[in-house]
Design an enzyme around this catalytic site. Structure first.
Site, PDB file in Angstrom:
ATOM      1  N   LYS B 197       0.940  -1.214  -0.153  1.00  0.00           N
ATOM      2  CA  LYS B 197       0.079   0.024   0.019  1.00  0.00           C
ATOM      3  C   LYS B 197       0.828   1.339   0.145  1.00  0.00           C
ATOM      4  O   LYS B 197       1.614   1.533   0.976  1.00  0.00           O
ATOM      5  CB  LYS B 197      -0.885   0.158   1.267  1.00  0.00           C
ATOM      6  CG  LYS B 197      -1.980   1.285   1.072  1.00  0.00           C
ATOM      7  CD  LYS B 197      -2.671   1.629   2.288  1.00  0.00           C
ATOM      8  CE  LYS B 197      -1.663   2.474   3.321  1.00  0.00           C
ATOM      9  NZ  LYS B 197      -1.818   3.928   2.622  1.00  0.00           N
ATOM     10  N   GLU B 271      10.624   0.865   9.948  1.00  0.00           N
ATOM     11  CA  GLU B 271      11.540   1.850   9.857  1.00  0.00           C
ATOM     12  C   GLU B 271      10.800   2.944   9.950  1.00  0.00           C
ATOM     13  O   GLU B 271       9.787   3.680   9.155  1.00  0.00           O
ATOM     14  CB  GLU B 271      11.964   1.667   8.339  1.00  0.00           C
ATOM     15  CG  GLU B 271      13.291   2.208   8.147  1.00  0.00           C
ATOM     16  CD  GLU B 271      13.349   3.750   7.759  1.00  0.00           C
ATOM     17  OE1 GLU B 271      13.248   4.671   8.698  1.00  0.00           O
ATOM     18  OE2 GLU B 271      13.300   4.221   6.401  1.00  0.00           O
ATOM     19  N   CYS B 305      13.252  10.600   7.069  1.00  0.00           N
ATOM     20  CA  CYS B 305      13.350  10.167   8.306  1.00  0.00           C
ATOM     21  C   CYS B 305      14.650  10.411   8.986  1.00  0.00           C
ATOM     22  O   CYS B 305      14.876  10.345  10.173  1.00  0.00           O
ATOM     23  CB  CYS B 305      12.891   8.598   8.491  1.00  0.00           C
ATOM     24  SG  CYS B 305      13.495   7.823   7.153  1.00  0.00           S
ATOM     25  N   GLU B 402       9.997  15.091  15.770  1.00  0.00           N
ATOM     26  CA  GLU B 402      10.377  15.052  14.253  1.00  0.00           C
ATOM     27  C   GLU B 402       9.646  15.935  13.319  1.00  0.00           C
ATOM     28  O   GLU B 402       8.276  15.710  13.449  1.00  0.00           O
ATOM     29  CB  GLU B 402      10.038  13.501  13.730  1.00  0.00           C
ATOM     30  CG  GLU B 402      10.728  13.272  12.350  1.00  0.00           C
ATOM     31  CD  GLU B 402      10.142  11.883  11.841  1.00  0.00           C
ATOM     32  OE1 GLU B 402       9.456  11.239  12.029  1.00  0.00           O
ATOM     33  OE2 GLU B 402      11.437  11.330  11.137  1.00  0.00           O
TER      34      GLU B 402
END
Lengths: 288, 492
Positions: B197, B271, B305, B402
């Site tokens: 997906k 991850e 990331c 983040e």
């Protein structure tokens, strides 16, 4: 009147000290014929937390030991196990009633310690790599211990199972907090004594006894435990992984409903060590 | 028209300051269809949900296509196709499986330009990056893993690898096609079949990729692609036929997945997010470090990331680094992602833009000092200027959370020990950067930093041969290299 023997009070090993549970509670164990043997500490969440603290303190120094030195220490552990093998066999057969089986288990456990003693300075060469990247960089991957590994040992094979789970974790450079078999805790008690005379630094292996139900959640959710290795029922596996998700612990869970053959050498070796290692990749430019 | 010199008290010569750049748009056709259905069992399949959602180009906010919204029944059909394809695919000799992957790599290279344009239109990243990074590296991942397919006996000493079964994979919107390659290539090399997906804002290149799978003659059902948002992803995660879930995305979602899969004995790799420290020592080549810092945080608008979002500079050179960094930031060209001169393109979505604004607002509120170069942002689409915060402390939200945007926080340190402590003071552990001229210090720092990828005197480098993945709450598992391969197989 014959002499009354001095019986030993079973104690757990935390940070190199022999402790009874902070709970002050115990549970009795009996021989197969129902005779009272001794009281075993019923450790608690607080004991788990104390043990984690001890394991955290021991970690940095344990990683700094050279691989060669760690190998010698594990070999020393095997020597100590061998020298007390008859006593260890007795610690199993007093509750199981099967001395020949206990003897076989001890022999396998000693050989397993020798096996892992030889791995400390070899796994890196097999698991790490130099990676041929397409840019002018020297790129390599090395292994690193995860940190503190929580272990829930199986009920069966109370020494061999426990050691087969502890050894790969410490071979990889981790420190360990382990909960022993509830039904057969005596070999773990004795293992604690053997560990303290085997050059293994205090706090690298911490051994607790008691009821899983009291401690599983703490093992699963403790922020400082980085990985869990557990023989667990399906219900326990669910709650362990749910708890582990709070800090994304690595979990290696063995189904308690289909017990592993701990005597099989497939239950030992490089793949077990790999489970408790992180891979770290470093990029370094190549230039004059 | 006489050149106009803007007010510039420092009077540095700024490239592009005196003259406006002419637009240099990439004009190759992207061939984006007006509507995309699901890709199930080798065929374009209309969704059972009978619903489609709009895909917006963040560069100008315009609708570019309609994407099928897969519901549980659609996901179920995808898993059924993958499960049906598994016995034959897993029994296909590795050398043959590898040849399919080689074909895919080649076909992707053939259509690289078209895909790069589509990626930029769909996701907003500068064409320079999709052209020079996303596409070549995506093709390289297929090429690299193709070669593993018949060499699985060499990946684990003394053992060999066996496939897991059907693998459910969920990928993020920051590197849509590249993340697809990272996921699909190793899965197929090991003999698994796939239900993948893409992220809801970036499905176009994944759906275009289906035509490559068809052209390569990949057996139907080996790869199935379902599109949609969170509900579709949840259906992918929860499906009983999945032997493994592989997810790249945010840490909260990663935690939810681990929680959801509890007790199922399914394999899982994650991850997740990061808050990487990029550490500059006083002996570093400062000009080179400044380039690395810029690449570390402004690459792909900071939607990375492993972005070097916390800059740790040794106090003695902090003023110099800050000055040079500000100058360098004024050279960055923000704007039309399709323009070949653009350095920073569009923020991927309105939602992400709002998140960045919120965190930047918190930085101001908590007392950090902001710097943003003068730059004219396009009036349409989602844009955010490159931003630098100085005077940041470790407790500030901008130093802990983040941001996933072009926002850099600068902190200082005095000793290497302090740098290590500050760098590791985060629940994340994905990556870190070290800038120093001293080799022994690089190795010492690399050993002490709790992160899965360490870049020394470089940043944001990726290669299929190089394992990528995090420590701690940045997830577990590796992608790339022989280590990554092991996460798609049973060791037998």
């Amino acid at each position: 009147m014959s002499r009354l023997p001095v019986s030993k009070t079973p104690k757990c090993l935390v940070g190199g000290s022999f402790i009874r549970s902070e709970s002050g509670r115990v549970y009795p164990i009996a021989s197969p014929s129902g005779e009272f043997l001794c009281n075993i500490p019923l450790c608690t969440r607080k004991d788990v937390r104390n043990a984690v603290e001890a394991a955290a303190k021991a970690g940095p120094a344990w990683i700094k030991r050279s691989a060669y030195n760690r190998g010698q220490i594990l070999y020393r552990l095997a020597e100590m196990l061998e020298s007390r093998s008859e006593e260890l066999a007795g610690s199993i057969s007093t509750t199981t009633g099967d001395h020949p089986a206990a003897r076989r288990e001890i022999d396998a456990a000693i050989d397993r310690a020798v096996h892992y003693a030889g791995w400390t300075d070899k796994f890196e060469a097999l698991l790490g790599s130099v990676n041929p990247v397409a840019s002018p960089h020297f790129n390599f991957t090395v292994t690193e211990p995860m940190g503190i590994v929580g272990i829930l040992a199986p009920e069966e094979a109370p020494l061999l199972g426990l050691l087969s789970m502890v050894l790969p974790a410490i071979t990889a450079g981790n420190t360990v907090v382990a909960l022993a078999s509830k039904a057969h805790p005596l070999p773990a008690i004795l293992l604690g004594e053997i560990i303290t005379v085997s050059d293994l630094p205090a706090g690298v292996v911490n051994l607790l006894t008691g009821s899983r139900a009291d401690m599983v959640e703490t093992f699963a959710t403790h922020e400082h435990i980085r990985a869990l290795h557990a023989t667990a029922t399906r219900t326990e596996r669910t709650s362990i992984d749910q708890g582990a998700s709070t800090n994304l612990k690595r979990t290696a869970l063995l189904p308690g409903e289909s017990p592993r053959d701990w005597f099989n050498n497939g239950a030992a070796g490089l793949d077990e060590i790999r489970q408790f290692l992180e891979f770290k990749t470093v990029w370094h430019p190549i230039a004059s | 028209m006489p050149a106009k010199r803007p007010k510039n008290p420092a009077r540095e010569l700024l490239f592009g300051d005196l003259w406006e750049f002419d637009p240099a748009p990439e004009t190759a056709p992207a061939h984006i269809a007006p509507r995309y259905d699901l890709f199930i069992n080798g065929k374009s399949t209309p969704p059972k949900s009978k619903k489609w959602f709009d895909s917006i180009s963040p560069g100008d906010g315009k609708k570019i296509s309609e994407i099928a919204l897969a519901n549980e029944a659609d996901v179920d059909a995808a898993y059924a196709a993958a499960a049906a394809a598994f016995p034959k695919w897993s029994a296909t000799p590795g050398a043959e499986r590898g040849k399919f992957l080689y074909r895919i790599a080649r076909l992707l290279q053939d259509r690289s330009r078209e895909f790069a344009v589509a990626e930029t239109i769909d996701g907003g990243k500068p064409i320079r990056e999709s052209r020079d990074f996303d596409l070549p590296v995506a093709a390289a991942h297929f090429f690299y893993h193709a070669g593993w397919a018949d060499k699985l006996a060499f990946a684990a000493p003394g053992r060999t690898l066996a496939p897991l079964g059907v693998v459910g994979q969920i990928i993020p919107w920051n590197f849509p096609l590249l993340m697809l390659a990272w996921k699909i290539a190793p899965a197929l090399a090991c003999g698994n079949t796939v239900v993948l997906k893409p992220a809801e804002t970036t499905s176009v290149t994944a759906m275009k990729f289906c035509s490559i799978l068809q052209d390569a003659g990949l057996p139907p059902g080996v790869v199935n692609i379902v599109t949609g948002a969170g509900d579709t992803g949840a259906a992918v995660v929860k499906h009983p036929a999945a032997a493994k879930i592989a997810f790249t995305g945010s840490t909260p979602v990663g935690k939810w997945i681990q929680h959801t899969l509890a007790g199922t004995d399914k394999r899982l790799t994650l991850e997740l997010g990061g808050k990487a420290a990029n550490i500059v020592f006083e002996d570093a080549t400062i000009d080179q470090a400044v380039e690395g810092i810029v690449n570390g945080i402004f690459f792909n608008q900071g939607h990375v990331c492993c972005a070097g979002s916390r800059l740790l500079v040794q106090e003695s050179v902090a003023a110099e680094v800050l000055k040079k960094l500000k100058l360098r930031m004024r050279h960055l060209r923000v704007g039309d992602p399709l323009d070949k001169n653009t350095d920073i393109g569009a923020i991927n979505s309105r939602k992400q833009l709002e998140k960045i604004r919120d965190l930047v607002g918190s930085g101001l509120q908590e007392g950090a000092e902001i710097f943003q170069p003068d730059c004219r942002l396009p009036s349409r689409g989602f844009y955010f200027p490159p931003t630098l915060f100085s005077g940041v402390s470790l407790s500030h939200r901008i130093a802990r959370e983040e941001i996933f945007g072009p926002v850099l926080s600068i902190l200082t340190f005095r000793t290497p020990e302090e740098a290590v402590e500050k760098a590791n003071n985060t629940p994340y552990g994905l990556s870190a950067g070290i800038w120093t001229d001293k080799g022994s210090r690089i190795l010492d720092m690399a050993a002490k930093l709790k992160a899965g990828v360490i870049w020394a005197n470089t940043y944001n480098k990726f290669d299929p041969a190089s394992p990528f993945g995090g420590f701690k709450e940045s997830g577990f598992g590796r992608e790339g290299g022989k280590q990554g391969l092991l996460d798609y197989a049973k060791i037998v």
